[in-house]
Design a protein around this motif. Structure first.
Motif, mmCIF file in Angstrom:
data_model
loop_
_atom_site.group_PDB
_atom_site.id
_atom_site.type_symbol
_atom_site.label_atom_id
_atom_site.label_comp_id
_atom_site.label_asym_id
_atom_site.label_seq_id
_atom_site.Cartn_x
_atom_site.Cartn_y
_atom_site.Cartn_z
ATOM 1 N N ILE A 1 41.175 15.961 -8.552
ATOM 2 C CA ILE A 1 40.976 14.966 -7.487
ATOM 3 C C ILE A 1 41.279 15.678 -6.173
ATOM 4 O O ILE A 1 42.423 16.074 -5.925
ATOM 5 N N TYR B 1 46.661 12.159 -4.325
ATOM 6 C CA TYR B 1 46.184 13.325 -5.068
ATOM 7 C C TYR B 1 47.143 13.736 -6.185
ATOM 8 O O TYR B 1 46.710 14.236 -7.224
ATOM 9 N N LEU C 1 42.968 1.478 -9.115
ATOM 10 C CA LEU C 1 42.129 2.623 -8.780
ATOM 11 C C LEU C 1 42.047 3.594 -9.958
ATOM 12 O O LEU C 1 40.981 4.169 -10.223
ATOM 13 N N ALA D 1 33.822 9.888 -3.818
ATOM 14 C CA ALA D 1 34.249 8.490 -3.821
ATOM 15 C C ALA D 1 34.840 8.119 -2.466
ATOM 16 O O ALA D 1 35.878 8.659 -2.062
ATOM 17 N N LEU E 1 36.820 5.720 -0.041
ATOM 18 C CA LEU E 1 37.821 4.662 -0.023
ATOM 19 C C LEU E 1 38.142 4.365 1.435
ATOM 20 O O LEU E 1 39.048 4.948 2.025
ATOM 21 N N PHE F 1 38.528 4.794 -11.572
ATOM 22 C CA PHE F 1 38.153 6.203 -11.691
ATOM 23 C C PHE F 1 38.016 6.620 -13.154
ATOM 24 O O PHE F 1 37.195 7.485 -13.483
ATOM 25 N N SER G 1 41.536 8.938 2.073
ATOM 26 C CA SER G 1 41.555 10.362 1.731
ATOM 27 C C SER G 1 42.685 11.095 2.447
ATOM 28 O O SER G 1 43.077 12.194 2.062
ATOM 29 N N ILE H 1 36.258 15.089 -8.600
ATOM 30 C CA ILE H 1 36.099 13.905 -7.746
ATOM 31 C C ILE H 1 36.664 14.243 -6.372
ATOM 32 O O ILE H 1 37.809 14.712 -6.261
ATOM 33 N N ALA I 1 34.303 0.494 -0.735
ATOM 34 C CA ALA I 1 34.418 1.558 -1.737
ATOM 35 C C ALA I 1 33.041 1.835 -2.317
ATOM 36 O O ALA I 1 32.315 0.903 -2.683
ATOM 37 N N SER J 1 39.720 -0.472 -2.064
ATOM 38 C CA SER J 1 39.396 0.136 -0.775
ATOM 39 C C SER J 1 40.631 0.097 0.120
ATOM 40 O O SER J 1 41.670 -0.475 -0.241
ATOM 41 N N GLY K 1 30.137 5.531 -3.183
ATOM 42 C CA GLY K 1 30.047 6.975 -3.252
ATOM 43 C C GLY K 1 28.733 7.454 -3.807
ATOM 44 O O GLY K 1 27.735 6.725 -3.828
ATOM 45 N N ILE L 1 37.578 12.627 -2.688
ATOM 46 C CA ILE L 1 37.818 11.336 -2.040
ATOM 47 C C ILE L 1 37.497 11.429 -0.550
ATOM 48 O O ILE L 1 37.878 12.387 0.127
#
Length: 312
Positions: A290, A270, A241, A138, A140, A245, A264, A257, A144, A198, A146, A259
């Motif tokens: 994540i 996280y 978000l 994904a 960001l 998700f 990220s 997932i 946004a 995003s 993926g 990021i």
């Protein structure tokens, strides 16, 4: 210059973005042995084709390898019926037959993919998602989006847009909960997820609340410095978000997932995201791990090289 060797195991991947074009040459073990990055000619299509051709010629000369197939990650959407590209970030590509035009220039088969999907493919092979049966990558960043991989292979779908979660619609209940406007999106739809979650969406949330952030990093820094408005923007962003998700989990149920993109690097995501996702899932559904990316901004070009490798 070394003699060209078509059986050297070298493969090329090209990641085309709004601000840069990057080519990487990977060896048989997918280690990067050559890399070159240049600015993207955004408005001159001829200059764009010249730039990609020059990148490939330089890679051939540097590595001594004539790759029989090249993977290219393109921004936007390619109409599979006409072959024409739609790209908001590189206007010169819109309406053009980018794939066939590049193939004519480069004189070898091309494997075309979406730049965001290439990120996912890279992280599925030797990256953060290595060893997981399925994964979702994904992004960001400015936007946004993926890609979704199963057993290390990209699932692109009939239109090549499988997993395009950035253009799902934010529910009216969440917009009402936070008194958020229904925003137009560059894709032609309204209320798209990417406008809110995003990196640019995070900054827009802060401005909506009365802040002055031009970028997500500014909003995050203000919140860390104790700015209550910025913290409120981060809280809203996390909930939106988390819902997005949670929808991903219910649609494709990935084992992990990963990021990517600018957000990220925001470490607090996280630890905070699992609970934010769980809030929007029904009882008994487990939130997948994540994880941050292993390859960072090199992932797109490496994933494009994998597209070429998997085609053989």
């Amino acid at each position: 210059m070394a003699e060209h060797n078509a059986t050297s195991g070298i493969c090329y991947g090209i990641d085309i973005g709004g601000s840069k074009i990057e080519l990487v040459a990977c060896d048989a073990s997918l280690q990067i042995v050559h890399r070159q990055r240049i600015d993207t000619p955004q408005h001159d299509y001829g200059a764009f084709l010249d730039a990609v051709q020059a990148l490939v010629a330089n890679a051939d000369a540097t590595t001594g390898a004539f790759c029989e197939s090249i993977g290219i990650g393109l921004p936007g959407v390619r109409d599979r019926a006409t072959g024409r590209q739609l790209s908001a970030n590189v206007p010169a590509l819109t309406g053009k037959h980018v794939g066939s035009d590049l193939q004519a220039r480069l004189q070898r088969p091309l494997q075309l993919g979406n730049d965001l999907q290439c990120f996912a493919l890279s992280e599925a092979h030797g990256g953060a998602a290595e060893g997981y049966p399925s994964m979702y990558g994904a992004i960001l960043g400015t936007g946004a989006g993926g890609g979704y991989c199963v057993e290390g292979r990209l699932v692109a779908g009939g239109n090549g847009i499988a997993g395009e979660w950035g253009h799902w619609t934010i529910p009216a209940t969440l917009l009402a909960k936070y008194d958020l406007p229904l925003l137009d999106c560059g894709c032609g739809l309204r209320g798209c997820v990417e406008r809110y979650v995003s990196g640019s969406g995070m900054a827009a949330l802060h401005r909506h609340l009365g802040g002055a952030s031009a970028a997500a990093a500014t909003t995050i820094a203000a919140a860390q410095a104790g700015d209550a408005t910025a913290q409120r923007a981060l809280d809203i962003h996390l909930d939106l978000l988390g819902h997005a998700f949670a929808s991903l989990v219910m649609v494709v149920d990935p084992h992990v997932i990963v990021i990517g993109g600018g957000l990220s690097k925001y470490e607090a995501l996280y630890s905070a995201l699992p609970a934010a996702i769980e809030t929007h899932l029904f009882r008994g559904v487990r939130v997948p791990p994540i994880l941050p990316p292993k390859f960072g901004d090199a992932g797109g070009a490496r994933g494009a090289a994998l597209l070429a490798r998997q085609a053989h």
